[in-house]
Each structure stands twice: as structure tokens, then as C-alpha cells.
Design a protein around this motif. Structure first.
Motif, PDB file in Angstrom:
ATOM      1  N   GLN A 113      77.485 -77.912  46.616  1.00  0.00           N
ATOM      2  CA  GLN A 113      77.107 -76.747  45.817  1.00  0.00           C
ATOM      3  C   GLN A 113      78.033 -75.541  46.028  1.00  0.00           C
ATOM      4  N   THR A 116      79.719 -73.448  43.049  1.00  0.00           N
ATOM      5  CA  THR A 116      78.940 -72.430  42.346  1.00  0.00           C
ATOM      6  C   THR A 116      79.085 -71.080  43.032  1.00  0.00           C
ATOM      7  N   LYS A 158      71.468 -77.012  43.454  1.00  0.00           N
ATOM      8  CA  LYS A 158      71.561 -78.343  42.827  1.00  0.00           C
ATOM      9  C   LYS A 158      70.589 -78.447  41.662  1.00  0.00           C
ATOM     10  N   ASN A 161      71.632 -76.195  38.647  1.00  0.00           N
ATOM     11  CA  ASN A 161      72.818 -76.715  37.962  1.00  0.00           C
ATOM     12  C   ASN A 161      72.509 -77.983  37.165  1.00  0.00           C
ATOM     13  N   ASN A 162      71.513 -78.743  37.603  1.00  0.00           N
ATOM     14  CA  ASN A 162      71.103 -79.944  36.877  1.00  0.00           C
ATOM     15  C   ASN A 162      70.060 -79.660  35.800  1.00  0.00           C
ATOM     16  N   LYS A 164      69.945 -76.664  33.664  1.00  0.00           N
ATOM     17  CA  LYS A 164      70.395 -75.420  33.038  1.00  0.00           C
ATOM     18  C   LYS A 164      69.619 -75.148  31.761  1.00  0.00           C
TER      19      LYS A 164
END
Length: 186
Positions: A113, A116, A158, A161-162, A164
């Protein structure tokens, strides 16, 4: 990491990320919740709850923070006391509980991660009572005494980001393919 003085006025979502512990002893990791506000372009850490508590107090803390911050999603690591917490809160509340199955160790999870953070999408407050403990653990990791705040942070990054949010952007007038075609660029 970037800094902010004022929290976002209208976040898209408020997400809690829980890394729970079984034992309330000081030598063990404490239970932790990081509270995040998501905007179109960044993630703002707005609160950290961290304590060595037994299960009944942990359950109360989840409910209290959910009420205080109006959580859109409550991520709970699906291991240790988190398993019981997920089951009980789903059964007895309408809280938006999301069970998170951890993959790999915390070093791998945080490393995956880091892009990011490096991209400048994570903001910390300029000041807060919990900030120095959070920074110390995060910046010394994996050599820090505890890694619960790191676990909570990587779990949030995580998941977000998965998962969004989708935003509809309108092209700027005069830009894009229509503009290039008119100018004979193609």
C-alpha cells in the motif's frame, strides 16, 4: 505524508478500520481503530482510537466510534477477537460491518500500500493528541514495538483502493479527441 489543517467539509465516505487484539495486557498489541475521510482525490486520517481492552469494552468502542463519526463502512480484521466482534455486531446492530481477511504478514500488507502514500494521497493532521504515537509506529515500522496502527492503516488503504467510488468527470471544453480532430492532429 501530506498534512491538513482542516478536515474535508463533505467527505464521500467515512471509513473505520479495526485491528483488534485478544488480550488487554500492555505487552500485547492494543486494539486500534483508524478513522478515515475519503474525498475524490485523497484520504484523511481524522481519528485514532487505541487501547488495551477486553472484548465487552471493545464492542462498546466500535459502537461509540460508529456513532461519533457516522461510519459508512466499518472494516474489521477477521481474526482474533475480530471474528467474534464481526458476528456479534452483524447480529445485534445495523452497523455497516465489513469482514476483512488479511493476506500475508503486516510488512507485506503495508509495503503493497506504500504507493498510495508515496503518491501523496494520504493526509495526516498537522496536530492531534494521538499523532505522535501514530507517526512513531508508522515511520519506525517494522522495528516498532507495536504494529496495530500499521495494520489498521494498510487494511484501510487496501480496501479503499479495491472499493473505489466511481465519479463522472465531464471533459473540459476544447480538450480531448474532439479538439484534436478539429485541429487536424489525427
Amino acid at each position: 505524508m501530506r498534512r491538513y489543517r482542516v478536515r474535508p467539509a463533505q467527505p464521500i465516505r467515512i471509513i473505520h478500520s479495526w485491528d483488534t487484539a485478544y488480550k488487554p495486557n500492555q505487552i500485547n498489541d492494543p486494539s486500534v481503530c483508524t478513522v478515515w475521510m475519503e474525498t475524490k482525490f485523497a484520504y484523511y486520517l481524522v481519528d485514532v482510537w487505541r487501547d488495551w481492552v477486553e472484548y465487552p469494552h471493545l464492542k462498546t468502542a466500535v459502537k461509540s466510534l460508529a456513532n461519533k463519526w457516522n461510519a459508512t463502512a466499518i472494516l474489521i480484521e477477521d481474526k482474533a477477537s475480530g471474528q467474534s466482534l464481526i458476528q456479534e455486531l452483524r447480529l445485534t446492530t445495523t452497523l455497516p460491518i465489513v469482514a476483512i481477511e488479511p493476506e500475508g504478514d503486516k510488512l507485506i500488507r503495508m509495503s503493497s500500500q506504500s504507493a498510495t502514500i508515496e503518491a501523496g494521497n494520504v493526509y495526516l493532521p498537522e496536530s492531534s493528541p494521538w499523532l505522535s504515537d501514530y507517526e512513531r509506529e508508522l515511520f519506525v515500522f517494522p522495528l516498532s514495538e507495536h504494529d496495530d496502527q500499521v495494520g489498521s492503516t494498510s487494511q484501510f488503504l487496501k480496501w479503499v483502493n479495491n472499493n473505489k467510488q466511481q465519479f463522472a468527470y465531464k471533459p473540459v471544453q476544447g480538450c480531448g479527441t474532439a479538439f484534436k480532430k478539429r485541429k487536424g492532429a489525427w
